[in-house]
Design an enzyme around this catalytic site. Structure first.
Site, PDB file in Angstrom:
ATOM      1  N   HIS A 310      -2.948   2.193  32.635  1.00  0.00           N
ATOM      2  CA  HIS A 310      -4.007   3.097  32.182  1.00  0.00           C
ATOM      3  C   HIS A 310      -4.111   3.328  30.759  1.00  0.00           C
ATOM      4  O   HIS A 310      -3.327   3.152  30.121  1.00  0.00           O
ATOM      5  CB  HIS A 310      -3.621   4.415  32.840  1.00  0.00           C
ATOM      6  CG  HIS A 310      -4.845   5.321  33.186  1.00  0.00           C
ATOM      7  ND1 HIS A 310      -5.192   6.380  32.039  1.00  0.00           N
ATOM      8  CD2 HIS A 310      -5.738   5.329  34.236  1.00  0.00           C
ATOM      9  CE1 HIS A 310      -6.259   6.900  32.323  1.00  0.00           C
ATOM     10  NE2 HIS A 310      -6.806   6.533  33.673  1.00  0.00           N
ATOM     11  N   ASP A 367      -6.068   4.328  41.529  1.00  0.00           N
ATOM     12  CA  ASP A 367      -6.507   3.107  42.536  1.00  0.00           C
ATOM     13  C   ASP A 367      -5.602   2.378  43.165  1.00  0.00           C
ATOM     14  O   ASP A 367      -6.040   1.715  44.075  1.00  0.00           O
ATOM     15  CB  ASP A 367      -7.414   2.458  41.635  1.00  0.00           C
ATOM     16  CG  ASP A 367      -8.675   3.046  41.224  1.00  0.00           C
ATOM     17  OD1 ASP A 367      -9.269   3.818  41.920  1.00  0.00           O
ATOM     18  OD2 ASP A 367      -9.169   2.843  39.943  1.00  0.00           O
TER      19      ASP A 367
HETATM   20  N1  CMC Z   1      -1.705  -6.038  34.640  1.00  0.00           N
HETATM   21  C1  CMC Z   1      -1.218  -7.015  33.655  1.00  0.00           C
HETATM   22  N2  CMC Z   1      -0.892  -6.765  32.622  1.00  0.00           N
HETATM   23  C2  CMC Z   1      -1.469  -5.714  31.855  1.00  0.00           C
HETATM   24  C3  CMC Z   1      -2.247  -4.770  33.135  1.00  0.00           C
HETATM   25  C4  CMC Z   1      -2.162  -5.158  34.262  1.00  0.00           C
HETATM   26  N3  CMC Z   1      -2.743  -4.177  35.602  1.00  0.00           N
HETATM   27  N4  CMC Z   1      -2.841  -3.899  32.503  1.00  0.00           N
HETATM   28  C5  CMC Z   1      -2.511  -3.819  31.181  1.00  0.00           C
HETATM   29  N5  CMC Z   1      -1.833  -5.138  30.776  1.00  0.00           N
HETATM   30  C6  CMC Z   1      -1.300  -5.574  29.613  1.00  0.00           C
HETATM   31  C7  CMC Z   1      -2.575  -6.408  28.883  1.00  0.00           C
HETATM   32  O1  CMC Z   1      -2.435  -7.569  29.245  1.00  0.00           O
HETATM   33  C8  CMC Z   1      -2.232  -5.927  27.458  1.00  0.00           C
HETATM   34  O2  CMC Z   1      -0.825  -6.679  27.254  1.00  0.00           O
HETATM   35  P1  CMC Z   1      -0.870  -7.269  25.573  1.00  0.00           P
HETATM   36  O3  CMC Z   1      -0.376  -6.073  24.877  1.00  0.00           O
HETATM   37  O4  CMC Z   1       0.547  -8.338  25.584  1.00  0.00           O
HETATM   38  O5  CMC Z   1      -1.969  -7.846  25.203  1.00  0.00           O
HETATM   39  C9  CMC Z   1      -1.384  -4.425  27.528  1.00  0.00           C
HETATM   40  O6  CMC Z   1      -0.913  -4.402  28.984  1.00  0.00           O
HETATM   41  C10 CMC Z   1      -2.433  -3.321  27.389  1.00  0.00           C
HETATM   42  O7  CMC Z   1      -3.437  -3.554  28.141  1.00  0.00           O
HETATM   43  P2  CMC Z   1      -4.891  -3.120  27.506  1.00  0.00           P
HETATM   44  O8  CMC Z   1      -5.796  -3.793  28.389  1.00  0.00           O
HETATM   45  O9  CMC Z   1      -4.907  -3.389  26.003  1.00  0.00           O
HETATM   46  O10 CMC Z   1      -4.721  -1.612  27.816  1.00  0.00           O
HETATM   47  P3  CMC Z   1      -6.055  -0.669  27.952  1.00  0.00           P
HETATM   48  O11 CMC Z   1      -5.737   0.906  27.564  1.00  0.00           O
HETATM   49  O12 CMC Z   1      -7.233  -1.074  27.308  1.00  0.00           O
HETATM   50  O13 CMC Z   1      -6.656  -0.724  29.576  1.00  0.00           O
HETATM   51  C11 CMC Z   1      -6.704  -0.636  31.757  1.00  0.00           C
HETATM   52  C12 CMC Z   1      -6.252   0.125  30.398  1.00  0.00           C
HETATM   53  C13 CMC Z   1      -6.777   0.337  32.885  1.00  0.00           C
HETATM   54  C14 CMC Z   1      -8.187  -1.121  31.780  1.00  0.00           C
HETATM   55  C15 CMC Z   1      -5.513  -1.777  32.133  1.00  0.00           C
HETATM   56  O14 CMC Z   1      -4.488  -1.354  32.105  1.00  0.00           O
HETATM   57  C16 CMC Z   1      -6.117  -2.803  33.559  1.00  0.00           C
HETATM   58  O15 CMC Z   1      -6.772  -3.640  33.150  1.00  0.00           O
HETATM   59  N6  CMC Z   1      -5.661  -2.261  34.396  1.00  0.00           N
HETATM   60  C17 CMC Z   1      -6.085  -2.959  35.631  1.00  0.00           C
HETATM   61  C18 CMC Z   1      -7.404  -2.269  36.439  1.00  0.00           C
HETATM   62  C19 CMC Z   1      -7.169  -1.096  36.908  1.00  0.00           C
HETATM   63  O16 CMC Z   1      -6.353  -0.624  37.551  1.00  0.00           O
HETATM   64  N7  CMC Z   1      -7.900  -0.147  36.543  1.00  0.00           N
HETATM   65  C20 CMC Z   1      -8.106   1.235  37.159  1.00  0.00           C
HETATM   66  C21 CMC Z   1      -7.727   2.324  35.887  1.00  0.00           C
HETATM   67  S1  CMC Z   1      -7.447   3.986  36.573  1.00  0.00           S
HETATM   68  C22 CMC Z   1      -9.014   4.235  37.451  1.00  0.00           C
HETATM   69  C23 CMC Z   1      -9.925   4.677  36.319  1.00  0.00           C
HETATM   70  O17 CMC Z   1     -10.083   5.721  35.689  1.00  0.00           O
HETATM   71  O18 CMC Z   1     -10.868   4.022  36.022  1.00  0.00           O
END
Ligand code: CMC
Length: 431
Positions: A310, A367
């Site tokens: 998140h 989720d």
């Molecule tokens: N599985 C594997 N790796 C992950 C995941 C995951 N679910 N989420 C983040 N990472 C890794 C990502 O690859 C990155 O690695 P690095 O620093 O080595 O490049 C690091 O963790 C940080 O990720 P980010 O994408 O820069 O973080 P963010 O804050 O931009 O994204 C997120 C947050 C929710 C989009 C992401 O965690 C994600 O894609 N999760 C899976 C989709 C999901 O479950 N979304 C629902 C969110 S909660 C409901 C809502 O409010 O929408």
């Protein structure tokens, strides 16, 4: 007023510092460009507060979520969805009289214009219900042209709010009916919001429909847990569109579109699809789970562990804790034995004990278990994000209303141009 000093190219500039509730600090950089010529670059707005707001408080480090000061745990346990909607939109918990008026206001608007019924016939049967919900929400505006102006008097805005809350539930249920080729069921105003939604989705004209109170109560809880989450992608989208003074219908419809993506609300559908793939691939065996965990850690695979991570929660998502418990209870109550729940639990255990997920502070989000709960309640997979949208609607409305009342300016960020410097047009023969 305290300030923060910054040295830019030898010149000292002072920026006012702001302290919000719960001692949250920010720097007001409104005069940065005027004083220094600089702008800030912040991809994904990870460090940028886009507004002041008194609607929702979220502390991602400690896993705290409060609507208008009330802890989410208390609201999910004790309140009804419409009570929480009122709280978010109007700022205070309603009195009995206020809740009665609000509830009957919603109830009185559950019917949609008969001409809108014809729209459903135009959609292909396999149309994703999120696309239908977004376009039909926007289409509502064409039936109420008198309510397009966001600066109308309060009474008129209240009327639009009631219409939106009531009619989106009918549209959502009818989009499901359309997808299975069943006749639509008209709303039953003797039922409360959640019961009526289930009735419109699952009742058939050919047989009596029995309301299951456990399912109604689980749905009520889910809607409350989704009702607001401060400046997430869809809420900010609603604000951005609303900031141009487009109508509330247009702003909410844009919010629905933003929610649809798998990195946002679409994750609940993606989680269940992922669990199904893992199940088909070898089930909950340790070997299979480890194989998938390795895949999620490998960036080359292009697959993330959906329902984990998140932007704000770096400890645990309090909504996930409540939903996990509710999923266990509902599956038990309804005698549902879902093999995907076992996969979800094994996967969660493996991830929470894996240094990749620990180091990156990736925990189950709202989720991760909500899809399994919807499944247990009989809600089809491509309706999961629609349920999320109905839950989030009061949050979008509250944020839109706050923005309009604050008279905030149109959202129009800057960019850093990195393209070609000026060059002269070259006739086609010379290229
Ligand atoms: N599985 C594997 N790796 C992950 C995941 C995951 N679910 N989420 C983040 N990472 C890794 C990502 O690859 C990155 O690695 P690095 O620093 O080595 O490049 C690091 O963790 C940080 O990720 P980010 O994408 O820069 O973080 P963010 O804050 O931009 O994204 C997120 C947050 C929710 C989009 C992401 O965690 C994600 O894609 N999760 C899976 C989709 C999901 O479950 N979304 C629902 C969110 S909660 C409901 C809502 O409010 O929408």
């Amino acid at each position: 007023m305290s300030t923060v000093k910054m040295n830019v190219e030898g010149k000292t500039i002072e920026f006012p510092s702001i302290t919000g509730s719960e001692s949250k600090k920010a720097l007001d950089i409104s005069n940065l460009r005027a004083e220094t010529g600089y702008v800030t670059l912040d991809y994904g707005l990870k460090n940028t507060a886009v507004t002041k707001s008194s609607i929702t408080f979220l502390n991602g480090e400690e896993g705290i979520l409060r609507y208008r000061g009330y802890p989410i745990e208390q609201l999910a346990e004790k309140a009804s969805f419409l009570e929480v909607a009122y709280l978010l939109i109007y700022g205070e918990l309603p009195t009995l009289d206020e809740l009665d008026k609000f509830t009957s206001g919603v109830t009185n608007h559950t019917l949609i214009h008969e001409n809108m019924k014809k729209f459903f016939e135009g959609y292909p049967q396999h149309a994703h219900p999120m696309g239908v919900l977004a376009s039909m929400t926007c289409a509502l505006s064409s039936f109420y042209p008198e309510s397009l102006d966001p600066n109308q008097e309060e009474k008129a805005i209240d009327q639009t709010i009631l219409r939106l809350i009531a009619k989106t539930a009918t549209i959502a249920a009818w989009s499901y009916k359309n997808s299975v080729g069943h006749p639509v069921m008209y709303p039953q105003n003797r039922l409360d919001y959640s019961a009526n939604l289930l009735y419109m989705m699952f009742a058939k004209p050919t047989e009596p429909y029995e309301i299951n109170n456990k399912v109604v109560s689980a749905l009520n809880k889910l809607l409350i847990l989704h009702a607001d989450h401060e400046q997430n992608c869809s809420t900010y989208t609603t604000r951005v569109v609303g900031s141009s003074q487009a109508s509330l219908y247009a702003a909410v419809s844009a919010g629905i579109m933003a929610l649809w993506g798998p990195l946002h609300g679409g994750a609940n559908q993606a989680v269940v699809e992922m669990l199904q793939k893992i199940y088909d691939d070898g089930g909950a065996s340790k070997e299979n789970i480890n194989k998938w965990i390795a895949r999620f850690k490998d960036k080359e695979s292009g697959q993330r562990l959906m329902g984990f991570g998140h932007r704000v929660y770096k400890n645990f998502d309090p909504r996930a804790t409540i939903i996990k418990k509710a999923a266990d209870e509902v599956l038990d109550d309804l005698n549902v034995d879902d093999p995907l729940l076992d996969i979800a639990k094994e996967l969660e255990f493996a991830a929470l004990n894996d240094s990749y997920f620990i180091d990156k502070k990736l925990y189950p989000n709202v989720d991760y278990y909500s899809g399994l709960l919807y499944r247990a309640m009989g809600i089809p997979t491509d309706m999961f994000t629609v349920m999320f949208a109905l839950g989030r609607l009061p949050g979008w409305i509250a944020n839109w209303k706050e923005m309009v009342e604050d008279k905030q300016p149109i959202t129009r960020p800057r960019q850093i141009y990195i393209g070609e410097n000026k060059r002269d047009y070259m006739p086609i023969e010379g290229r």
